[in-house]
Design a protein around this motif. Sequence first.
Motif, PDB file in Angstrom:
ATOM      1  N   VAL A  16      13.030 -15.508  42.509  1.00 38.00           N
ATOM      2  CA  VAL A  16      11.748 -14.877  42.804  1.00 38.00           C
ATOM      3  C   VAL A  16      11.745 -14.356  44.237  1.00 38.00           C
ATOM      4  O   VAL A  16      11.989 -15.113  45.186  1.00 38.00           O
ATOM      5  CB  VAL A  16      10.577 -15.858  42.598  1.00 38.00           C
ATOM      6  CG1 VAL A  16       9.250 -15.161  42.847  1.00 38.00           C
ATOM      7  CG2 VAL A  16      10.616 -16.452  41.191  1.00 38.00           C
ATOM      8  N   ASP A  18       9.392 -13.263  46.982  1.00 41.09           N
ATOM      9  CA  ASP A  18       7.965 -13.518  47.191  1.00 41.09           C
ATOM     10  C   ASP A  18       7.591 -13.281  48.650  1.00 41.09           C
ATOM     11  O   ASP A  18       7.506 -14.214  49.463  1.00 41.09           O
ATOM     12  CB  ASP A  18       7.635 -14.949  46.762  1.00 41.09           C
ATOM     13  CG  ASP A  18       6.127 -15.202  46.698  1.00 41.09           C
ATOM     14  OD1 ASP A  18       5.355 -14.316  47.091  1.00 41.09           O
ATOM     15  OD2 ASP A  18       5.743 -16.301  46.249  1.00 41.09           O
ATOM     16  N   ARG A  19       7.391 -12.031  48.954  1.00 45.44           N
ATOM     17  CA  ARG A  19       6.949 -11.634  50.287  1.00 45.44           C
ATOM     18  C   ARG A  19       5.940 -10.501  50.085  1.00 45.44           C
ATOM     19  O   ARG A  19       6.149  -9.357  50.481  1.00 45.44           O
ATOM     20  CB  ARG A  19       8.154 -11.166  51.113  1.00 45.44           C
ATOM     21  CG  ARG A  19       7.920 -11.176  52.612  1.00 45.44           C
ATOM     22  CD  ARG A  19       9.183 -10.764  53.326  1.00 45.44           C
ATOM     23  NE  ARG A  19       8.989 -10.695  54.752  1.00 45.44           N
ATOM     24  CZ  ARG A  19       9.562  -9.787  55.541  1.00 45.44           C
ATOM     25  NH1 ARG A  19      10.392  -8.878  55.018  1.00 45.44           N
ATOM     26  NH2 ARG A  19       9.348  -9.788  56.831  1.00 45.44           N
ATOM     27  N   GLN A  20       4.854 -10.846  49.433  1.00 43.15           N
ATOM     28  CA  GLN A  20       3.953  -9.836  48.882  1.00 43.15           C
ATOM     29  C   GLN A  20       3.278  -8.994  49.955  1.00 43.15           C
ATOM     30  O   GLN A  20       2.930  -7.836  49.704  1.00 43.15           O
ATOM     31  CB  GLN A  20       2.919 -10.507  47.977  1.00 43.15           C
ATOM     32  CG  GLN A  20       3.555 -11.164  46.757  1.00 43.15           C
ATOM     33  CD  GLN A  20       2.549 -11.849  45.870  1.00 43.15           C
ATOM     34  OE1 GLN A  20       1.618 -11.237  45.365  1.00 43.15           O
ATOM     35  NE2 GLN A  20       2.735 -13.169  45.689  1.00 43.15           N
ATOM     36  N   ASN A  24       7.422  -7.306  48.969  1.00 44.80           N
ATOM     37  CA  ASN A  24       8.668  -8.017  48.666  1.00 44.80           C
ATOM     38  C   ASN A  24       9.897  -7.388  49.319  1.00 44.80           C
ATOM     39  O   ASN A  24      11.008  -7.504  48.789  1.00 44.80           O
ATOM     40  CB  ASN A  24       8.862  -8.157  47.151  1.00 44.80           C
ATOM     41  CG  ASN A  24       7.786  -9.019  46.522  1.00 44.80           C
ATOM     42  OD1 ASN A  24       7.222  -9.894  47.167  1.00 44.80           O
ATOM     43  ND2 ASN A  24       7.475  -8.751  45.265  1.00 44.80           N
ATOM     44  N   GLY A  54      10.112  -9.908  41.195  1.00 47.61           N
ATOM     45  CA  GLY A  54       9.266  -9.949  42.372  1.00 47.61           C
ATOM     46  C   GLY A  54       7.960 -10.643  42.057  1.00 47.61           C
ATOM     47  O   GLY A  54       7.469 -10.583  40.925  1.00 47.61           O
ATOM     48  N   ALA A  55       7.375 -11.301  43.031  1.00 45.20           N
ATOM     49  CA  ALA A  55       6.049 -11.885  42.870  1.00 45.20           C
ATOM     50  C   ALA A  55       4.997 -10.787  43.065  1.00 45.20           C
ATOM     51  O   ALA A  55       5.173  -9.877  43.875  1.00 45.20           O
ATOM     52  CB  ALA A  55       5.834 -13.002  43.891  1.00 45.20           C
ATOM     53  N   GLY A  56       3.929 -10.875  42.308  1.00 48.91           N
ATOM     54  CA  GLY A  56       2.862  -9.906  42.473  1.00 48.91           C
ATOM     55  C   GLY A  56       3.148  -8.573  41.817  1.00 48.91           C
ATOM     56  O   GLY A  56       3.768  -8.504  40.759  1.00 48.91           O
ATOM     57  N   CYS A  60      10.709  -5.068  44.505  1.00 51.54           N
ATOM     58  CA  CYS A  60      11.214  -5.169  45.875  1.00 51.54           C
ATOM     59  C   CYS A  60      11.202  -3.789  46.503  1.00 51.54           C
ATOM     60  O   CYS A  60      11.773  -2.845  45.944  1.00 51.54           O
ATOM     61  CB  CYS A  60      12.634  -5.741  45.883  1.00 51.54           C
ATOM     62  SG  CYS A  60      13.406  -5.782  47.515  1.00 51.54           S
TER      63      CYS A  60
END
Length: 258
Positions: A16, A18-20, A24, A54-56, A60
Amino acid sequence: MPALRIDRHGDIAELVIDRQEKRNAMSYEMWGSLPALAAEVDADESVKVLVVRGAGAHFCAGADISEFGTRRSTADAARGYGDRVEQAAHALAEMRKPSIAMIQGYCIGGGCELALACDLRFADTTAQFAITPAKLGIVYGFTSTRQLVSVIGPAFAKYLLFSANRITAQDALRVRLIDELVEPDALEKTTTDFARTIGARSQVSVRGSKRLIQKIMAGLDVPDTEATELPIDAVSSDDYREGVSAFLEKRLPEFRVR
């Protein structure tokens, strides 16, 4: 919570991003941590398939360009940064286990490198793709360029690299940059279902096939010792015995990683 992490769901692992707050985008540290995470998944025999996501709302948005002023400020620094990115992509691509990129929203620059390092790419209709070194005065690395050409061919690789234009998910499907295109509410289920299908198959077959394809794409024309022995060694496996028995007994095989 780490910006890059492994989540496990039975025999499926998820890498994952996760750097929204940065869509990302991958930091220098994130690129550096990826090889160890890929190695961890590859060594874990309870895991059969890796999904990269990717989160959210985004997969990326690429490398974090705000770091370039310090991380790529000289030729030596740029070489080190490029090596780190290529090592991350290489670690993902060279895993024994199959991987699927699950793509929504932005898949830009380094995000495309990560997606191309996966064996398969599933996307929803929100996905947008671009490879943008021509906007930054950067030359895409050799390994990543070769992977791009192997997937979409030289002509469209030139289109993407020369123009840095963004393309839609529909265009990406047309040139086979992605393998499956679905509506947003179906992406996770479609990806997970396919990962479960792979997990239910013989891992001797899946991993052997992946290894042979890796060798072919690396330019092997005549089988070397490993390529010759892989099909022969499979005959001695428990998977072979179970697969043949299940076929003759008209039942589903139950393969187990041993």
